[in-house]
Design an enzyme around this catalytic site. Sequence first.
Site, PDB file in Angstrom:
ATOM      1  NE  ARG A  38      -2.579   5.815  -5.222  1.00 53.70           N
ATOM      2  CZ  ARG A  38      -1.445   5.941  -5.895  1.00 53.70           C
ATOM      3  NH1 ARG A  38      -1.214   5.193  -6.955  1.00 53.70           N
ATOM      4  NH2 ARG A  38      -0.536   6.803  -5.515  1.00 53.70           N
TER       5      ARG A  38
ATOM      6  CG  HIS B  74      -0.300   0.347   2.508  1.00 55.67           C
ATOM      7  ND1 HIS B  74      -0.154   1.629   2.970  1.00 55.67           N
ATOM      8  CD2 HIS B  74       0.267  -0.466   3.448  1.00 55.67           C
ATOM      9  CE1 HIS B  74       0.456   1.612   4.155  1.00 55.67           C
ATOM     10  NE2 HIS B  74       0.726   0.361   4.458  1.00 55.67           N
ATOM     11  CB  CYS B  75       1.216   4.231  -1.759  1.00 55.88           C
ATOM     12  SG  CYS B  75      -0.301   4.485  -2.704  1.00 55.88           S
ATOM     13  CB  ALA B  76      -0.094   8.237   0.812  1.00 48.73           C
TER      14      ALA B  76
END
Length: 471
Positions: free
Chosen positions: A30, A26-28
Amino acid sequence: MGKFSSEAKQLLEYIGGKENIAAVSHCATRMRFVLNDTKKADVKKIEGIKTVKGTFTQAGQFQVIIGNEVSTFYNDFVAVAGVDGVSKDEAKKAGRQNMNLLQRLISHLGEIFTPLIPAIVVGGLILGFRNVIGDIKLLEDGTKTLTEVSQFWAGVHHFLWLIGEAIFFFLPVGITWSISKKMGTTQILGIILGITLVSPQLLNAYAVAGAEEIPVWDFGFAQVKMIGYQAQVIPAILAGFVLANLEIWVRKISPSYISMIVVPFFALVPTVLLAHVVLGPIGWKIGAAISNVVYAGLTSGLGWLFAAVFGFTYAPLVITGLHHMTNAIDLQLMSELGGTNLWPMIALSNIAQGSAVLAMIYINRKDEEEKQVSIPAAISCYLGVTEPAMFGINLKYVYPFLAAMIGSAIAAVISVGSNVMANSIGVGGLPGILSIKPQFIAIFALAMIVAIVVPFVLTIVFSKRKIAAKK
């Protein structure tokens, strides 16, 4: 039971089950999935999950927009799915299995410049501020600049160049470091390689054209010009990849007990020689050719057409990931021309997408659930982060996305037709005006108004004519 366990179970089912997941991270905002078979993912059902704000596929990854609580959702998902998460970098590597050659090249380019963007943005703001206090004659009936009447501001102007020079003149150091980091090779060697491209011993790249005599290294049988590559992008990229690949090769064939000596020497020394004899001159010519073609296209009699096409298609480029190419072109334009006329159009495209969402907020003003997604999306879009707006709202309805593309194209024509130039890449969206050269701020502000008004009006018109229905 975690906060999102129920939604996580739904996502696991609709994505094709545990066996369809090759990697997840995951990122910030998504969830990032590398799927064994992307066709097994039921996009409509996934987007119907309450916590999901949209989906899209980019860089070989199926990405599910969750929002600010993505880390909590991710933890619940890996617990429910019984899978091991990987780092974002590992997910990117795994995602390349679903990419063609061009997409892989673009992915590599994006990974090189992404770590450098914060510094480049700061540099652009600094250059813009220096232009305001040092170039615009605001005082004494428009005859003097702030630096001419105030020793304090003259000192500030002089001091800030210390940072601006470090960011842009020594950009090759950042590029070669970023490549070594991305390739998993020795980062200090990447830094040293970059320094050899911009060393004070070399003739500054900006002084080459007017130099009466270029110094050389004289090897007796051959001479090599001592030219620096300050602010040059392509020579640094070529040299960085040669160093990384050479280090990997030497490390494979070198005995471990002497690798600490052999690997750095036989990776760095040949690369530095190649950089100044072959890679630098070739890269300089390639970079100059690219920037000249782009600039000629934007300033020719058909510049308006170039601008219209770029403004219209930039948002779809973001979906494909091809927009990463523009960073290298922007930086090359800055090196050759002292500014970029490409970046202003990107900022205008961001604004246009946000304005389309703003219209959707107005259209769905009685829908409280919709506003929970659209209001944050519009705010982030106006600040330069377009993904929540594009994937969460505009592409879901289709017609706002089209309205934004049209508004972006018109605004781009105004910008290019007025020869608007930015100091550098800057903050996207509304703050993009801070990166514009002072003499173009007024006309760029007009282009911004167009990028706000046209998509807003067109979105409302399209919605009434039912050009596209909600998916």
